[in-house]
Write a protein that holds these residues in place. Structure first.
Motif, PDB file in Angstrom:
ATOM      1  N   GLU A   1     -39.794 -12.150 -28.628  1.00  0.00           N
ATOM      2  CA  GLU A   1     -40.162 -13.438 -28.016  1.00  0.00           C
ATOM      3  C   GLU A   1     -41.522 -13.970 -28.458  1.00  0.00           C
ATOM      4  O   GLU A   1     -42.238 -14.583 -27.678  1.00  0.00           O
ATOM      5  CB  GLU A   1     -40.098 -13.335 -26.492  1.00  0.00           C
ATOM      6  CG  GLU A   1     -38.744 -12.894 -25.949  1.00  0.00           C
ATOM      7  CD  GLU A   1     -37.580 -13.817 -26.331  1.00  0.00           C
ATOM      8  OE1 GLU A   1     -37.816 -15.016 -26.621  1.00  0.00           O
ATOM      9  OE2 GLU A   1     -36.449 -13.335 -26.348  1.00  0.00           O
ATOM     10  N   ARG A   2     -41.856 -13.762 -29.738  1.00  0.00           N
ATOM     11  CA  ARG A   2     -43.061 -14.357 -30.326  1.00  0.00           C
ATOM     12  C   ARG A   2     -42.690 -15.008 -31.646  1.00  0.00           C
ATOM     13  O   ARG A   2     -41.811 -14.537 -32.353  1.00  0.00           O
ATOM     14  CB  ARG A   2     -44.124 -13.287 -30.579  1.00  0.00           C
ATOM     15  CG  ARG A   2     -44.841 -12.916 -29.315  1.00  0.00           C
ATOM     16  CD  ARG A   2     -45.914 -11.876 -29.439  1.00  0.00           C
ATOM     17  NE  ARG A   2     -46.711 -11.847 -30.654  1.00  0.00           N
ATOM     18  CZ  ARG A   2     -47.417 -10.781 -31.007  1.00  0.00           C
ATOM     19  NH1 ARG A   2     -47.396  -9.681 -30.278  1.00  0.00           N
ATOM     20  NH2 ARG A   2     -48.144 -10.800 -32.111  1.00  0.00           N
ATOM     21  N   ASN A   3     -43.356 -16.095 -31.983  1.00  0.00           N
ATOM     22  CA  ASN A   3     -43.099 -16.764 -33.252  1.00  0.00           C
ATOM     23  C   ASN A   3     -43.638 -15.911 -34.390  1.00  0.00           C
ATOM     24  O   ASN A   3     -44.829 -15.595 -34.436  1.00  0.00           O
ATOM     25  CB  ASN A   3     -43.751 -18.135 -33.283  1.00  0.00           C
ATOM     26  CG  ASN A   3     -43.052 -19.118 -32.392  1.00  0.00           C
ATOM     27  OD1 ASN A   3     -42.057 -18.804 -31.744  1.00  0.00           O
ATOM     28  ND2 ASN A   3     -43.562 -20.329 -32.328  1.00  0.00           N
TER      29      ASN A   3
ATOM     30  N   ARG B   1     -37.843 -15.830 -33.913  1.00  0.00           N
ATOM     31  CA  ARG B   1     -38.104 -14.986 -32.749  1.00  0.00           C
ATOM     32  C   ARG B   1     -37.035 -13.917 -32.660  1.00  0.00           C
ATOM     33  O   ARG B   1     -35.865 -14.185 -32.900  1.00  0.00           O
ATOM     34  CB  ARG B   1     -38.065 -15.811 -31.456  1.00  0.00           C
ATOM     35  CG  ARG B   1     -39.280 -16.656 -31.268  1.00  0.00           C
ATOM     36  CD  ARG B   1     -39.200 -17.438 -29.958  1.00  0.00           C
ATOM     37  NE  ARG B   1     -40.496 -17.990 -29.688  1.00  0.00           N
ATOM     38  CZ  ARG B   1     -41.267 -17.635 -28.677  1.00  0.00           C
ATOM     39  NH1 ARG B   1     -40.837 -16.751 -27.804  1.00  0.00           N
ATOM     40  NH2 ARG B   1     -42.453 -18.163 -28.519  1.00  0.00           N
TER      41      ARG B   1
ATOM     42  N   THR C   1     -34.806 -11.806 -30.335  1.00  0.00           N
ATOM     43  CA  THR C   1     -34.276 -11.868 -28.979  1.00  0.00           C
ATOM     44  C   THR C   1     -33.343 -10.680 -28.767  1.00  0.00           C
ATOM     45  O   THR C   1     -33.063  -9.928 -29.702  1.00  0.00           O
ATOM     46  CB  THR C   1     -33.504 -13.178 -28.742  1.00  0.00           C
ATOM     47  OG1 THR C   1     -32.316 -13.159 -29.552  1.00  0.00           O
ATOM     48  CG2 THR C   1     -34.344 -14.406 -29.090  1.00  0.00           C
TER      49      THR C   1
ATOM     50  N   TRP D   1     -32.059 -12.348 -34.248  1.00  0.00           N
ATOM     51  CA  TRP D   1     -33.075 -13.301 -34.689  1.00  0.00           C
ATOM     52  C   TRP D   1     -32.599 -14.728 -34.501  1.00  0.00           C
ATOM     53  O   TRP D   1     -31.444 -15.044 -34.762  1.00  0.00           O
ATOM     54  CB  TRP D   1     -33.407 -13.066 -36.161  1.00  0.00           C
ATOM     55  CG  TRP D   1     -34.131 -11.788 -36.376  1.00  0.00           C
ATOM     56  CD1 TRP D   1     -33.593 -10.616 -36.830  1.00  0.00           C
ATOM     57  CD2 TRP D   1     -35.498 -11.525 -36.115  1.00  0.00           C
ATOM     58  NE1 TRP D   1     -34.557  -9.645 -36.871  1.00  0.00           N
ATOM     59  CE2 TRP D   1     -35.757 -10.181 -36.429  1.00  0.00           C
ATOM     60  CE3 TRP D   1     -36.555 -12.307 -35.633  1.00  0.00           C
ATOM     61  CZ2 TRP D   1     -37.002  -9.595 -36.301  1.00  0.00           C
ATOM     62  CZ3 TRP D   1     -37.802 -11.719 -35.511  1.00  0.00           C
ATOM     63  CH2 TRP D   1     -38.011 -10.388 -35.830  1.00  0.00           C
TER      64      TRP D   1
ATOM     65  N   ALA E   1     -37.105 -20.227 -34.159  1.00  0.00           N
ATOM     66  CA  ALA E   1     -37.919 -20.508 -32.981  1.00  0.00           C
ATOM     67  C   ALA E   1     -37.974 -21.995 -32.646  1.00  0.00           C
ATOM     68  O   ALA E   1     -38.236 -22.361 -31.502  1.00  0.00           O
ATOM     69  CB  ALA E   1     -39.337 -19.969 -33.185  1.00  0.00           C
TER      70      ALA E   1
END
Length: 64
Positions: free
Chosen positions: A13-15, A34, A36, A40, A43
């Motif tokens: 959950e990060r760019n 991202r 998840t 992938w 984002a």
């Protein structure tokens, strides 16, 4: 130059910017992704990205 990290350490959950190997060449995706629970995703759009990345680094936002 920003450091690349093994894909096994990619935070959720990060760019991130992803690197993939295809046909013995290294490619860097030009859009943020991202990780998840389902895999992938792009984002920006939220659509699945069907790649097998090998490395990641922080995605840096550039302002005009």
């Amino acid at each position: 130059m920003r450091d690349w990290h093994p894909i096994s350490t990619a935070p959720p959950e990060r760019n991130l910017q992803l690197s993939v190997h295809e046909n013995d060449e290294v490619h860097t995706l030009v859009f943020p992704c991202r990780r998840t629970e389902s895999g992938w995703v792009n984002a920006t759009t939220g659509k699945p990205v069907f790649v097998d990345p090998t490395h990641w680094r922080e995605w840096l936002e550039f302002e005009p």
